[in-house]
Design an enzyme around this catalytic site. Structure first.
Site, PDB file in Angstrom:
ATOM      1  N   PRO A 146     111.657  65.919  33.480  1.00  0.00           N
ATOM      2  CA  PRO A 146     110.484  65.125  33.106  1.00  0.00           C
ATOM      3  C   PRO A 146     109.720  64.569  34.303  1.00  0.00           C
ATOM      4  CG  PRO A 146     112.341  64.569  31.696  1.00  0.00           C
ATOM      5  CD  PRO A 146     112.870  65.483  32.755  1.00  0.00           C
ATOM      6  N   GLU A 375     105.924  78.044  36.159  1.00  0.00           N
ATOM      7  CA  GLU A 375     106.369  78.902  37.266  1.00  0.00           C
ATOM      8  C   GLU A 375     105.513  78.683  38.517  1.00  0.00           C
ATOM      9  OE1 GLU A 375     108.986  79.952  36.376  1.00  0.00           O
ATOM     10  OE2 GLU A 375     108.979  80.792  34.375  1.00  0.00           O
TER      11      GLU A 375
END
Length: 396
Positions: A146, A375
């Protein structure tokens, strides 16, 4: 001199004959995956996107396993050992249907399976890889947290030794396939640095919570992983993975698939716009006859073909063992941006119809917002390219 008048007119679907340079085997793989996508996925994907889930993910995994796309670029252990270009073509054809479906395959093969294949013990490889290749076992890859996205080195998930085993604590976020996975590859900080662990998801203390109300990548299952005193034996440690470079090398494999996937999403949007423009009539004729529409189609045509050429060249470099991770950053940075431009233009060609799920363009447009982020964000790849050409890091 060659008489250019003898050349055939360019194919609107492959203007620069990118696919013309493919080998017979590569074309066969392309056609097999494209056919599967058209028959088994495309008729349902708008409904899945609308519902915000994949209704039967295990059935889908089994079908994809039978198709042979899970870990198809890996060698041995039930994997096909296909070329990098062949794997890229599979990713392109899957993302031409939907980014979420290509992500399903990328996370399974390029992240979870690659981590085991690269860094696992022989026992771990034999135990997990054949079943994952077949789609009988689903994996996920727990790196992002997070509060730790672009800077994974700051992760808070920890693993401490306890007797002859390990105890893991922490939270991972934005984990594709997390709540349907049988095994999670979890990266955690230890007193010896970052290490990777194989975590069966039925281990006590492991919880996966599905993330709902997404506006992008909705035909995909995204989860939060919570690890509370998860006890693992020593055999759960990936023995060859030490340091942040291990998970980042897996991410580079997934990014490579994105390079091709983005080209597929761009192609799908361009093709939809071309079909729509030639059949939609206004002011007494097809809108394809209007100058502004033709300019949009020309811009889309250039982006689609340049993205295809970029993906193919990076794939060829990869097959030659000459692909640096900065090449993959170049591909993700350029191809995703191109696909976003194409999706926006394709949506405008469709007018009001473009915002509905009857057409694929808005779905791709929304998905590409996620593709531009995961990514490695667009900004991170821009900085990677900047560092590559200047020799100066701007990250810290």
């Amino acid at each position: 001199m060659t008489d250019q008048r003898k050349a055939s007119p360019p194919d609107p679907d492959d203007f620069l004959a990118v696919d013309g340079s493919l080998s017979g085997e590569e074309r066969d793989i392309r056609d097999t995956v494209r056919g599967f996508g058209s028959r088994e996925l495309l008729p349902h994907v708008a409904q899945w996107f609308d519902a915000g889930t994949i209704p039967e993910p295990r059935a889908l995994a089994k079908s994809l396993g039978e198709l042979g796309v899970f870990g198809m670029h890996l060698h041995g252990y039930g994997c096909a050992g296909a070329s990098a270009v062949a794997y890229g073509l599979a990713c392109r054809e899957l993302e031409a249907v939907d980014s979420g479906l290509r992500s399903f395959v990328s996370v399974q093969g390029s992240l979870a399976m690659t981590a085991i294949h690269k860094f696992g013990s022989e026992e771990q490889k034999e135990t997990w890889l054949p079943r994952m290749a077949a789609g009988d076992v689903i994996g996920c890859f727990g790196l992002t947290e997070p509060d730790s996205g672009s800077d994974p080195g700051s992760m808070r998930t920890s693993a401490r030794r306890d007797g002859d085993g390990w105890v893991l604590n922490g939270t991972k976020m934005w984990i594709t396939n997390g709540s349907i996975a049988d095994v999670a590859i979890v990266w955690a900080g230890t007193e010896d640095g970052i290490r990777g662990f194989l975590v069966p998801t039925d281990t006590p203390g492991f919880t996966a919570n599905t993330v709902h109300r997404k506006l992008s990548l909705r035909a995909s299952i995204t989860s939060e992983l919570v690890l509370e005193d998860v006890r693992l034996p020593e055999e759960a440690l990936l023995p060859g993975a030490s340091g942040l470079g291990a998970p980042l090398s897996c991410l580079n494999e997934a990014r490579y698939g994105i390079v091709w996937g983005a080209a597929g999403a761009a192609r799908a949007c361009y093709r939809a716009a071309l079909d729509y423009a030639t059949t939609r009539e206004q002011f007494g004729g097809p809108i394809a006859g209007f100058q502004l529409t033709q300019r949009k189609l020309a811009d889309m045509l250039v982006d689609v073909n340049q993205a295809g050429l970029t993906a193919l060249q990076i794939g060829r470099l990869k097959d030659q063992g000459a692909c640096h991770h900065n090449h993959v950053s170049f591909g993700k940075f350029s191809c995703v941006a191109a696909a976003q431009r194409v999706a926006r233009l394709a949506r405008s060609v469709h007018g009001a119809n473009g915002i509905t799920l009857e057409y694929p363009v808005m779905r791709h447009m929304a998905n590409l917002e996620t593709v531009a982020t995961y990514e490695g964000t667009e900004e991170i790849h821009a900085l990677s390219l900047g560092q590559a050409v200047t020799g100066v890091s701007a990250f810290r």
